[in-house]
Design an enzyme around this catalytic site. Sequence first.
Site, PDB file in Angstrom:
ATOM      1  CB  ILE A  55     -26.331   8.643  50.810  1.00  0.00           C
ATOM      2  CG1 ILE A  55     -24.923   8.982  50.793  1.00  0.00           C
ATOM      3  CG2 ILE A  55     -27.492   9.699  50.637  1.00  0.00           C
ATOM      4  CD1 ILE A  55     -24.844  10.000  51.859  1.00  0.00           C
ATOM      5  NE  ARG A  57     -36.746  13.019  46.437  1.00  0.00           N
ATOM      6  CZ  ARG A  57     -37.272  12.804  47.695  1.00  0.00           C
ATOM      7  NH1 ARG A  57     -38.363  12.425  47.816  1.00  0.00           N
ATOM      8  NH2 ARG A  57     -36.454  13.527  48.779  1.00  0.00           N
ATOM      9  CB  CYS A  98     -35.293   5.914  40.668  1.00  0.00           C
ATOM     10  SG  CYS A  98     -33.961   7.326  41.152  1.00  0.00           S
ATOM     11  NE  ARG A 140     -35.474   9.449  35.952  1.00  0.00           N
ATOM     12  CZ  ARG A 140     -34.887   9.376  37.320  1.00  0.00           C
ATOM     13  NH1 ARG A 140     -35.044   8.221  37.581  1.00  0.00           N
ATOM     14  NH2 ARG A 140     -35.035  10.427  38.087  1.00  0.00           N
ATOM     15  CG  ASP A 171     -25.662  10.571  42.666  1.00  0.00           C
ATOM     16  OD1 ASP A 171     -26.284   9.833  43.313  1.00  0.00           O
ATOM     17  OD2 ASP A 171     -25.871  11.838  42.461  1.00  0.00           O
ATOM     18  NE  ARG A 196     -35.137   9.417  46.451  1.00  0.00           N
ATOM     19  CZ  ARG A 196     -34.198   9.981  45.661  1.00  0.00           C
ATOM     20  NH1 ARG A 196     -34.319   9.642  44.275  1.00  0.00           N
ATOM     21  NH2 ARG A 196     -33.363  10.934  45.762  1.00  0.00           N
ATOM     22  N   PRO A 197     -38.714   9.703  51.016  1.00  0.00           N
ATOM     23  CG  PRO A 197     -37.457   9.750  53.218  1.00  0.00           C
ATOM     24  CD  PRO A 197     -37.896   9.232  52.134  1.00  0.00           C
ATOM     25  CB  ILE A 198     -41.113  15.081  50.757  1.00  0.00           C
ATOM     26  CG1 ILE A 198     -42.500  14.683  51.236  1.00  0.00           C
ATOM     27  CG2 ILE A 198     -40.908  14.592  49.398  1.00  0.00           C
ATOM     28  CD1 ILE A 198     -43.542  15.782  50.519  1.00  0.00           C
ATOM     29  CG  ASP A 199     -39.079  13.339  56.614  1.00  0.00           C
ATOM     30  OD1 ASP A 199     -38.584  13.138  55.458  1.00  0.00           O
ATOM     31  OD2 ASP A 199     -38.046  12.985  57.621  1.00  0.00           O
ATOM     32  CG  LEU A 200     -35.602  15.866  56.251  1.00  0.00           C
ATOM     33  CD1 LEU A 200     -34.050  15.628  55.570  1.00  0.00           C
ATOM     34  CD2 LEU A 200     -35.265  16.248  57.730  1.00  0.00           C
ATOM     35  CE  LYS A 256     -29.722  13.034  37.410  1.00  0.00           C
ATOM     36  NZ  LYS A 256     -30.563  13.043  38.660  1.00  0.00           N
ATOM     37  CG  ASN A 257     -28.701  15.755  40.543  1.00  0.00           C
ATOM     38  OD1 ASN A 257     -29.716  15.631  40.010  1.00  0.00           O
ATOM     39  ND2 ASN A 257     -28.026  14.654  41.161  1.00  0.00           N
TER      40      ASN A 257
HETATM   41  N1  EPU Z   1     -34.167  12.287  52.884  1.00  0.00           N
HETATM   42  C1  EPU Z   1     -35.063  12.205  54.048  1.00  0.00           C
HETATM   43  N2  EPU Z   1     -36.204  13.248  54.077  1.00  0.00           N
HETATM   44  C2  EPU Z   1     -36.452  14.398  53.050  1.00  0.00           C
HETATM   45  C3  EPU Z   1     -35.197  14.316  52.174  1.00  0.00           C
HETATM   46  C4  EPU Z   1     -34.310  13.465  52.007  1.00  0.00           C
HETATM   47  O1  EPU Z   1     -35.076  11.375  55.126  1.00  0.00           O
HETATM   48  O2  EPU Z   1     -37.181  14.966  53.193  1.00  0.00           O
HETATM   49  C5  EPU Z   1     -33.022  11.375  53.189  1.00  0.00           C
HETATM   50  C6  EPU Z   1     -32.819  10.648  51.966  1.00  0.00           C
HETATM   51  O3  EPU Z   1     -33.754   9.453  51.846  1.00  0.00           O
HETATM   52  C7  EPU Z   1     -31.658  10.150  51.898  1.00  0.00           C
HETATM   53  C8  EPU Z   1     -30.872  11.370  52.832  1.00  0.00           C
HETATM   54  O4  EPU Z   1     -31.940  12.137  53.202  1.00  0.00           O
HETATM   55  O5  EPU Z   1     -31.440   9.069  52.928  1.00  0.00           O
HETATM   56  C9  EPU Z   1     -30.001  12.334  51.899  1.00  0.00           C
HETATM   57  O6  EPU Z   1     -30.614  12.382  50.510  1.00  0.00           O
HETATM   58  P1  EPU Z   1     -30.604  13.648  49.770  1.00  0.00           P
HETATM   59  O7  EPU Z   1     -32.107  14.538  50.345  1.00  0.00           O
HETATM   60  O8  EPU Z   1     -29.438  14.499  49.986  1.00  0.00           O
HETATM   61  O9  EPU Z   1     -31.088  13.532  48.291  1.00  0.00           O
HETATM   62  P2  EPU Z   1     -31.731  14.313  47.325  1.00  0.00           P
HETATM   63  O10 EPU Z   1     -31.616  15.752  47.636  1.00  0.00           O
HETATM   64  O11 EPU Z   1     -33.263  13.826  47.089  1.00  0.00           O
HETATM   65  C10 EPU Z   1     -29.549  14.776  45.801  1.00  0.00           C
HETATM   66  C11 EPU Z   1     -29.224  14.236  44.246  1.00  0.00           C
HETATM   67  C12 EPU Z   1     -29.251  12.823  44.338  1.00  0.00           C
HETATM   68  C13 EPU Z   1     -27.979  12.610  45.216  1.00  0.00           C
HETATM   69  C14 EPU Z   1     -28.320  13.034  46.642  1.00  0.00           C
HETATM   70  C15 EPU Z   1     -26.864  12.715  47.406  1.00  0.00           C
HETATM   71  C16 EPU Z   1     -30.788  15.746  43.116  1.00  0.00           C
HETATM   72  C17 EPU Z   1     -32.018  15.790  42.419  1.00  0.00           C
HETATM   73  N3  EPU Z   1     -30.696  14.433  43.437  1.00  0.00           N
HETATM   74  O12 EPU Z   1     -30.864  13.856  46.202  1.00  0.00           O
HETATM   75  O13 EPU Z   1     -29.165  12.452  42.833  1.00  0.00           O
HETATM   76  O14 EPU Z   1     -27.689  11.246  45.108  1.00  0.00           O
HETATM   77  O15 EPU Z   1     -28.564  14.338  46.393  1.00  0.00           O
HETATM   78  O16 EPU Z   1     -25.993  13.537  46.825  1.00  0.00           O
HETATM   79  O17 EPU Z   1     -30.122  16.629  43.536  1.00  0.00           O
HETATM   80  C18 EPU Z   1     -29.126  11.037  41.036  1.00  0.00           C
HETATM   81  O18 EPU Z   1     -28.605  11.956  40.357  1.00  0.00           O
HETATM   82  O19 EPU Z   1     -28.955   9.745  40.702  1.00  0.00           O
HETATM   83  C19 EPU Z   1     -29.266  11.207  42.532  1.00  0.00           C
HETATM   84  C20 EPU Z   1     -30.100  10.304  42.894  1.00  0.00           C
END
Ligand code: EPU
Length: 420
Positions: free
Chosen positions: A329, A92, A116, A400, A307, A123-127, A22-23
């Site tokens: 995380i 997301r 979710c 999902r 996960d 869930r922030p997108i600041d980065l 999926k990812n």
């Molecule tokens: N974060 C921020 N700001 C941002 C983006 C992320 O603060 O702009 C924080 C998140 O809130 C979290 C940390 O950074 O605390 C790390 O999260 P990350 O950004 O790595 O997560 P992600 O990229 O949103 C992907 C997977 C997740 C998986 C994580 C960690 C996808 C679509 N999603 O999420 O998968 O848990 O990496 O490995 O690739 C799932 O499949 O159930 C799932 C949630």
Amino acid sequence: MSKFIIKGGQKLNGEITVNGAKNAALKIIPAALLSEETIIIKNLPDIEDIGKSFDLLRDLGAEIKHEGHQAEICTKNVNKIELSQKLADKFRTSVMFVGPLLARFGEVKFPHPGGCVIGAGSRPIDLFLEGFTAFGATIEENSGKFYHVKAQNLKAATYFFSTISVTVTESLMMTACLIPGTSILQNCAMEPEIEALADYLNSQGAKISGAGTPVITIEGVKKLSAGEFTIIPDRIETGSFAIMAAATKSEIKINRCEPNHILSLLNIFDKIGVNYEKGKDYLIIKKTDKIKPYDIKTHEYPGFPTDLQSPYTILMTQAEGTSLINENIYDRRLLWTDMLSQMGANIIMCDPHRIVVSGPTKLYGKTLISPDIRAGIALVIAALIASGQTEIGNIYQIDRGYEKLDERLKKLGADIRREE
Ligand code: EPU
């Protein structure tokens, strides 16, 4: 609202095949925006979020032929730079469309992505925004609900991740592909899906090196050509099925997987006494009667994946002793364990990031609601070991991530049915 009705106590046996990740798929689809030529994607999982990605891409003007596990995409006629609020709000990874659109058109308008409930706030997108700014984009933000990202000329940049993030690494990597000059991303996430995305983009003419390590270097190119890509096996599905076998004390063979992508789990299996046979593209989980407790801390790859934290927690309810689960995380990824306590598990929450699980405990069937994908699969595993009947509502949250889970588990002997 659909639900699963599961009667626990059956041993599983037989073989199950792992689907495409999926990812990985959720990034390969928006990456199609980086090329005007036809892209073929194989081994796509047939799950909710893939359908939503196609809806969003179609809404932008892409032509998509999608049948079963394969799709052909052409984004030549895309000329829209605004993501539909109605569609992007639903998931997301709609945010993964922003980087490729910015790279191609220099401008994107989009709503805060839905999704979710596992992270801080919504869930922030600041980065993502910080990274686009590093490439020279300016951001207009409307109360954190709607964004307009724009750049006259994107510039190559060196960017250091203050927090390691999978999707932001992938996003900036995609954007940098079409920016002239050399961009360097430091302190990157190293998940296999990132390497797979880089391999795919390189096969279309991108110049990315270092994906899968903390430093990724991207030499911008003028355009990407046509591409064909087979999605890698889903390591979280693989791990979920492996834990399911261990927790139900069953023997199953997991086919078409990449065992080297879940070494952190197999390493723990060695410690807690779960026997398995590891092949090149299969895993056999052997029947294990006695499981030892073992503490985990979730960590970025190659550490223990967040996960798999929820399925592992179920396994620890069956271990002989006490284990500490430390979720590093996400802020809200242990809240679901309240439901596990209702099923009879002995769990103490120390703080939002840590629980202590004492086992072995007998679990009892309950009526529950799945809060997110991974807690959802964990509840299915709990239901398979529980005595009596469990009803899991909101299985949309399981669909999902896991294609036709009920049909696949039935073939292993599980007593599970779907009720609409
Ligand atoms: N974060 C921020 N700001 C941002 C983006 C992320 O603060 O702009 C924080 C998140 O809130 C979290 C940390 O950074 O605390 C790390 O999260 P990350 O950004 O790595 O997560 P992600 O990229 O949103 C992907 C997977 C997740 C998986 C994580 C960690 C996808 C679509 N999603 O999420 O998968 O848990 O990496 O490995 O690739 C799932 O499949 O159930 C799932 C949630």
